[in-house]
Motif scaffolding. Structure first.
Motif, PDB file in Angstrom:
ATOM      1  N   PRO A  48      30.463  33.421  40.295  1.00 45.74           N
ATOM      2  CA  PRO A  48      30.592  34.928  39.656  1.00 45.74           C
ATOM      3  C   PRO A  48      29.534  35.419  38.810  1.00 45.74           C
ATOM      4  O   PRO A  48      29.243  34.594  37.922  1.00 45.74           O
TER       5      PRO A  48
ATOM      6  N   SER B 234      31.981  39.369  36.638  1.00 43.19           N
ATOM      7  CA  SER B 234      33.083  38.800  37.134  1.00 43.19           C
ATOM      8  C   SER B 234      33.749  37.883  36.166  1.00 43.19           C
ATOM      9  O   SER B 234      35.006  37.849  36.407  1.00 43.19           O
TER      10      SER B 234
ATOM     11  N   TYR C 284      36.848  38.370  41.139  1.00 46.01           N
ATOM     12  CA  TYR C 284      35.533  38.307  42.142  1.00 46.01           C
ATOM     13  C   TYR C 284      34.966  39.700  42.254  1.00 46.01           C
ATOM     14  O   TYR C 284      35.737  40.662  42.482  1.00 46.01           O
ATOM     15  N   TYR C 285      33.968  39.916  42.328  1.00 39.57           N
ATOM     16  CA  TYR C 285      33.098  41.057  42.579  1.00 39.57           C
ATOM     17  C   TYR C 285      33.427  42.417  41.539  1.00 39.57           C
ATOM     18  O   TYR C 285      33.780  43.315  42.140  1.00 39.57           O
ATOM     19  N   MET C 286      33.440  41.991  40.361  1.00 41.36           N
ATOM     20  CA  MET C 286      33.942  43.110  39.541  1.00 41.36           C
ATOM     21  C   MET C 286      32.704  43.836  38.949  1.00 41.36           C
ATOM     22  O   MET C 286      32.989  44.918  38.249  1.00 41.36           O
ATOM     23  N   HIS C 287      31.558  43.605  39.347  1.00 44.15           N
ATOM     24  CA  HIS C 287      30.575  44.384  38.793  1.00 44.15           C
ATOM     25  C   HIS C 287      30.767  45.707  39.451  1.00 44.15           C
ATOM     26  O   HIS C 287      30.912  45.811  40.727  1.00 44.15           O
TER      27      HIS C 287
ATOM     28  N   PRO D 283      42.111  43.336  38.689  1.00 46.69           N
ATOM     29  CA  PRO D 283      42.187  42.036  39.572  1.00 46.69           C
ATOM     30  C   PRO D 283      43.358  41.793  40.183  1.00 46.69           C
ATOM     31  O   PRO D 283      43.312  41.336  41.335  1.00 46.69           O
TER      32      PRO D 283
END
Length: 180
Positions: free
Chosen positions: A25, A29, A35-38, A65
């Motif tokens: 991550p 993230s 996951y994939y939080m940018h 999330p």
């Protein structure tokens, strides 16, 4: 370079059909614990395009999330990363050193997963080197498709290209998007 622990667990259930594995991550993230939080990562826009039901305004990944986890599970997509810990500079996959793998055997055995999709070159390389041998030894080898990264660092790949490549991979894995 800093030593980084993954920090949060996998998303999956017994009905999961495809396991999507990144490398490690990103700092954003890890901070969000998912996951994939940018905000510029295109993973969730790709998933929304492939799976969201346009007739159901609630069938979207959302921004949290919890909503993203529910969306992934509703569409039988499991999420995790190849790496449990490593030395890394920021979010740079090319800087990864001393990678220790996650154990995906329990997920494969406890679900209906028939395909692993890795996001990015490094995730694919590390999967082949660190995870595939363990799966084979455990008698539960799963075919893997290496996909392009959805990271903003992969600027040469536009969203429509990513959608088409991911659509084919999910279709080949038997996790057909409801609304193509």
């Amino acid at each position: 370079m800093e030593h980084v622990e993954h920090g949060f667990g996998p998303v999956w259930d017994a009905e999961s059909r495809v396991l999507v594995l990144g490398s490690m991550p990103s700092p954003k993230s890890r901070e969000a614990g998912f996951y994939y939080m940018h905000r510029q990562n295109r993973f969730w826009p790709v998933m929304a395009t492939l799976f969201a039901d346009p007739a159901d305004p609630c069938d979207v990944p959302g921004d949290s999330p919890d909503s993203r986890q529910a969306f992934a599970l509703r569409h039988h997509v499991a999420l995790w990363d190849v790496i449990a810990s490593c030395d890394i500079t920021g979010a740079s996959d090319s800087s990864i050193r001393n990678a220790m793998p996650n154990d995906i055997v329990p997920i494969v055995r406890g679900s209906r997963i028939t395909r692993v999709l890795t996001t990015g070159t490094k995730a694919g390389q590390l999967y082949r080197r660190l995870i595939e041998p363990g799966l084979s030894a455990a008698g539960c080898a799963v075919p893997m498709i290496q996909l392009p990264s959805t990271s903003p660092a992969n600027a040469s790949m536009r969203l429509p290209q990513l959608v088409e490549i991911y659509r084919k991979a999910f279709a080949d894995a038997g996790a057909i998007a409801k609304h193509d």
